[in-house]
Write a protein that holds these residues in place. Structure first.
Motif, PDB file in Angstrom:
ATOM      1  N   TRP A   1       0.818  -1.217   0.000  1.00 44.35           N
ATOM      2  CA  TRP A   1       0.000   0.000   0.000  1.00 44.35           C
ATOM      3  C   TRP A   1       0.852   1.268   0.000  1.00 44.35           C
ATOM      4  CZ3 TRP A   1      -4.711   0.826  -1.496  1.00 44.35           C
ATOM      5  CH2 TRP A   1      -5.626  -0.217  -1.483  1.00 44.35           C
ATOM      6  N   GLY A   2       2.086   1.148   0.457  1.00 43.19           N
ATOM      7  CA  GLY A   2       2.997   2.297   0.390  1.00 43.19           C
ATOM      8  C   GLY A   2       3.175   2.777  -1.042  1.00 43.19           C
ATOM      9  N   TYR A   3       2.904   1.896  -1.985  1.00 46.00           N
ATOM     10  CA  TYR A   3       2.938   2.265  -3.410  1.00 46.00           C
ATOM     11  C   TYR A   3       1.518   2.381  -3.974  1.00 46.00           C
ATOM     12  CZ  TYR A   3       7.841   0.917  -3.007  1.00 46.00           C
ATOM     13  OH  TYR A   3       9.156   0.830  -2.625  1.00 46.00           O
ATOM     14  N   LEU A   4       0.678   1.374  -3.704  1.00 47.66           N
ATOM     15  CA  LEU A   4      -0.654   1.330  -4.317  1.00 47.66           C
ATOM     16  C   LEU A   4      -1.532   2.507  -3.880  1.00 47.66           C
ATOM     17  CD1 LEU A   4      -2.563  -0.281  -6.137  1.00 47.66           C
ATOM     18  CD2 LEU A   4      -3.179  -1.687  -4.145  1.00 47.66           C
ATOM     19  N   GLY A   5      -1.261   3.043  -2.684  1.00 43.84           N
ATOM     20  CA  GLY A   5      -2.035   4.186  -2.196  1.00 43.84           C
ATOM     21  C   GLY A   5      -2.005   5.357  -3.171  1.00 43.84           C
ATOM     22  N   TYR A   6      -0.932   5.411  -3.956  1.00 38.75           N
ATOM     23  CA  TYR A   6      -0.794   6.471  -4.961  1.00 38.75           C
ATOM     24  C   TYR A   6      -1.976   6.476  -5.931  1.00 38.75           C
ATOM     25  CZ  TYR A   6       1.193   8.789  -9.091  1.00 38.75           C
ATOM     26  OH  TYR A   6       1.402   9.591 -10.170  1.00 38.75           O
ATOM     27  N   SER A   7      -2.496   5.280  -6.265  1.00 40.54           N
ATOM     28  CA  SER A   7      -3.639   5.185  -7.178  1.00 40.54           C
ATOM     29  C   SER A   7      -4.874   5.859  -6.600  1.00 40.54           C
ATOM     30  CB  SER A   7      -3.977   3.716  -7.469  1.00 40.54           C
ATOM     31  OG  SER A   7      -3.160   3.212  -8.491  1.00 40.54           O
ATOM     32  N   PHE A   8      -4.900   6.000  -5.267  1.00 39.23           N
ATOM     33  CA  PHE A   8      -6.062   6.601  -4.607  1.00 39.23           C
ATOM     34  C   PHE A   8      -5.756   8.019  -4.137  1.00 39.23           C
ATOM     35  CE2 PHE A   8      -6.690   2.095  -4.435  1.00 39.23           C
ATOM     36  CZ  PHE A   8      -8.053   1.918  -4.604  1.00 39.23           C
ATOM     37  N   GLY A   9      -4.659   8.582  -4.607  1.00 41.88           N
ATOM     38  CA  GLY A   9      -4.363   9.981  -4.300  1.00 41.88           C
ATOM     39  C   GLY A   9      -3.601  10.198  -3.011  1.00 41.88           C
ATOM     40  N   PHE A  10      -3.143   9.122  -2.359  1.00 44.07           N
ATOM     41  CA  PHE A  10      -2.360   9.315  -1.138  1.00 44.07           C
ATOM     42  C   PHE A  10      -0.896   9.548  -1.497  1.00 44.07           C
ATOM     43  CE2 PHE A  10      -6.113   7.141   0.242  1.00 44.07           C
ATOM     44  CZ  PHE A  10      -6.418   7.761   1.441  1.00 44.07           C
ATOM     45  N   GLY A  11      -0.199  10.292  -0.655  1.00 44.49           N
ATOM     46  CA  GLY A  11       1.243  10.391  -0.836  1.00 44.49           C
ATOM     47  C   GLY A  11       1.738  11.713  -1.363  1.00 44.49           C
ATOM     48  N   GLY A  12       0.884  12.524  -1.947  1.00 45.68           N
ATOM     49  CA  GLY A  12       1.343  13.834  -2.411  1.00 45.68           C
ATOM     50  C   GLY A  12       2.187  13.720  -3.656  1.00 45.68           C
ATOM     51  N   ALA A  13       3.488  13.786  -3.498  1.00 43.52           N
ATOM     52  CA  ALA A  13       4.379  13.705  -4.659  1.00 43.52           C
ATOM     53  C   ALA A  13       4.417  12.263  -5.149  1.00 43.52           C
ATOM     54  CB  ALA A  13       5.774  14.159  -4.272  1.00 43.52           C
ATOM     55  N   PRO A  14       4.632  12.068  -6.454  1.00 39.22           N
ATOM     56  CA  PRO A  14       4.627  10.701  -6.986  1.00 39.22           C
ATOM     57  C   PRO A  14       5.631   9.789  -6.310  1.00 39.22           C
ATOM     58  CG  PRO A  14       4.892  12.318  -8.762  1.00 39.22           C
ATOM     59  CD  PRO A  14       4.829  13.070  -7.477  1.00 39.22           C
ATOM     60  N   ARG A  15       6.734  10.335  -5.835  1.00 37.73           N
ATOM     61  CA  ARG A  15       7.767   9.473  -5.282  1.00 37.73           C
ATOM     62  C   ARG A  15       7.540   9.125  -3.816  1.00 37.73           C
ATOM     63  NH1 ARG A  15       8.839  13.051  -8.448  1.00 37.73           N
ATOM     64  NH2 ARG A  15      10.087  12.843 -10.320  1.00 37.73           N
ATOM     65  N   ALA A  16       6.601   9.848  -3.176  1.00 38.07           N
ATOM     66  CA  ALA A  16       6.415   9.632  -1.740  1.00 38.07           C
ATOM     67  C   ALA A  16       5.667   8.334  -1.492  1.00 38.07           C
ATOM     68  CB  ALA A  16       5.643  10.794  -1.148  1.00 38.07           C
ATOM     69  N   LYS A  17       6.061   7.637  -0.456  1.00 41.48           N
ATOM     70  CA  LYS A  17       5.313   6.436  -0.074  1.00 41.48           C
ATOM     71  C   LYS A  17       3.937   6.870   0.390  1.00 41.48           C
ATOM     72  CE  LYS A  17       8.458   2.853   0.368  1.00 41.48           C
ATOM     73  NZ  LYS A  17       8.597   1.523   0.920  1.00 41.48           N
TER      74      LYS A  17
END
Ligand SMILES: Cc1cc2nc3c(=O)[nH]c(=O)nc-3n(C[C@H](O)[C@H](O)[C@H](O)COP(=O)(O)O)c2cc1C
Length: 327
Positions: A273-289
């Motif tokens: 989820w540290g990566y997949l959360g990105y698909s749901f808009g979590f993490g801010g910058a693309p590189r952030a977990k």
């Protein structure tokens, strides 16, 4: 065009690869996470199990070796080729201090003699295709002027270049001038790897490097698993949410069966989820977990499952759009 899944040690193991490849498409092959040539025999068995051809999915994999000049390279090559592989990738890019300070991974790059010793040992160890995965250097990108001419003297099938230096780890930006210099000076077929997080970035790179026909994607395959398909076809599927859910549920089920106890299961899924959360808009910058906080807080598989269901039921996906691209 060739598109490869990058090795992510501890993540893109056989279980992950097989689940990923049964839900998504776009990759022609994968390089496995590194097998340390120096591994003690018990942990070596685990690494060789990961590349056992009888349990691989439909996508070809190329085993990766992490070796320094004093390691038992011939024995490792023999173990890998005995499994039927005729391709091996040498890791010359791992930047972690524990690896690099022992002269392995990106720690090889400032030492031309060590590079030669390792390549000589590999090239005299049997008949297989050897490829390498490098960074631009360990301390400075100028190091590439030392090791690229050495690589040019060996019969390599491919050179994958991640255009950062080792001491950067994954910080900062990719050095595209450095990539250009390295790829222009390299006589081998070059694969670009680094920070392809969306279709727009891929297009920018493809326009800038029209001679590059092979690409490797790592973290974005976990952040936005539809990206390789989008790069390949120019479109994204209409049922992303359902497919992501099915992928997640399969991964959870297979790790529930294979990992020892709920603690390991939750740690593994939270890492995903540290990566997949990105698909749901979590993490801010693309590189952030980007693990969603409610999932991170879950202490039991039941709480985890509730948090995941809530996310899939209510949070919009933010990756990509469904407008077809023109190639
Ligand atoms: C958690 C993690 C583990 C990695 N493990 C390996 C590895 O085993 N072998 C290797 O060559 N590179 C490894 N890498 C580097 C990736 O293969 C890739 O070069 C890097 O992530 C840049 O590509 P990306 O921006 O597409 O992710 C790892 C990177 C990460 C983040």
């Amino acid at each position: 065009m060739n598109l490869y899944l990058a090795p992510l040690h501890g993540i893109t193991n056989r279980i992950f690869r097989n689940v990923w490849f049964s839900h998504f498409s776009g990759f022609d092959g994968a390089v496995t996470p590194f097998i340390p040539a120096a591994a003690a025999s018990r942990s070596a068995a685990k690494h060789y199990r990961d590349i056992d051809p009888s349990v691989q999915g439909p996508v070809p994999v190329e085993p990766q070796l992490l070796a320094g000049p004093r390691d038992a390279i011939r024995e490792c090559v023999a173990s890998i080729t005995a499994l039927g592989y005729d391709e091996i990738n040498l890791n010359m890019g791992c930047p972690y201090a524990m690896v690099a300070k022992k002269g392995r991974g990106s720690g090889l790059l400032p030492h031309p003699d060590a590079v030669r010793t390792v390549l000589d040992a590999l090239c005299s160890s049997g008949t297989f295709h050897l490829s390498v995965k490098i960074r631009l250097g360990q301390h400075r990108p100028e190091e590439l002027d030392g090791f690229i001419p050495i690589l040019n003297n060996y019969p390599l099938s491919r050179v994958t270049i991640h255009p950062r230096i080792g001491k950067q780890m994954y910080r900062g930006t990719v050095d595209l001038e450095g990539f250009e210099r390295a790829s222009c000076n390299c006589v081998h077929s070059v694969v670009y790897n680094g920070d392809i997080f969306d279709y727009g970035m891929f297009e920018v790179l493809r326009e800038r490097f029209p001679e590059i026909d092979s690409w490797m994607i790592g973290r974005a395959a976990l952040m936005d698993p539809f990206l390789p398909e989008e790069i390949r076809t120019g479109t994204r599927p209409p049922d992303e949410r359902e497919r992501l859910r099915a992928y997640h549920d399969d991964l959870f089920a297979v790790y529930e069966r294979t990992l020892y106890g709920p603690r390991h299961l939750l740690d593994k899924m939270k890492e995903i989820w540290g990566y997949l959360g990105y698909s749901f808009g979590f993490g801010g910058a693309p590189r952030a977990k980007a693990a969603p906080p409610e999932i991170l807080r879950a202490k039991t598989p039941v709480a985890y499952t509730v948090a995941v269901s809530r996310l899939f039921d209510s949070v919009p996906l933010t990756c990509g759009d469904v407008t077809p691209h023109t190639h």
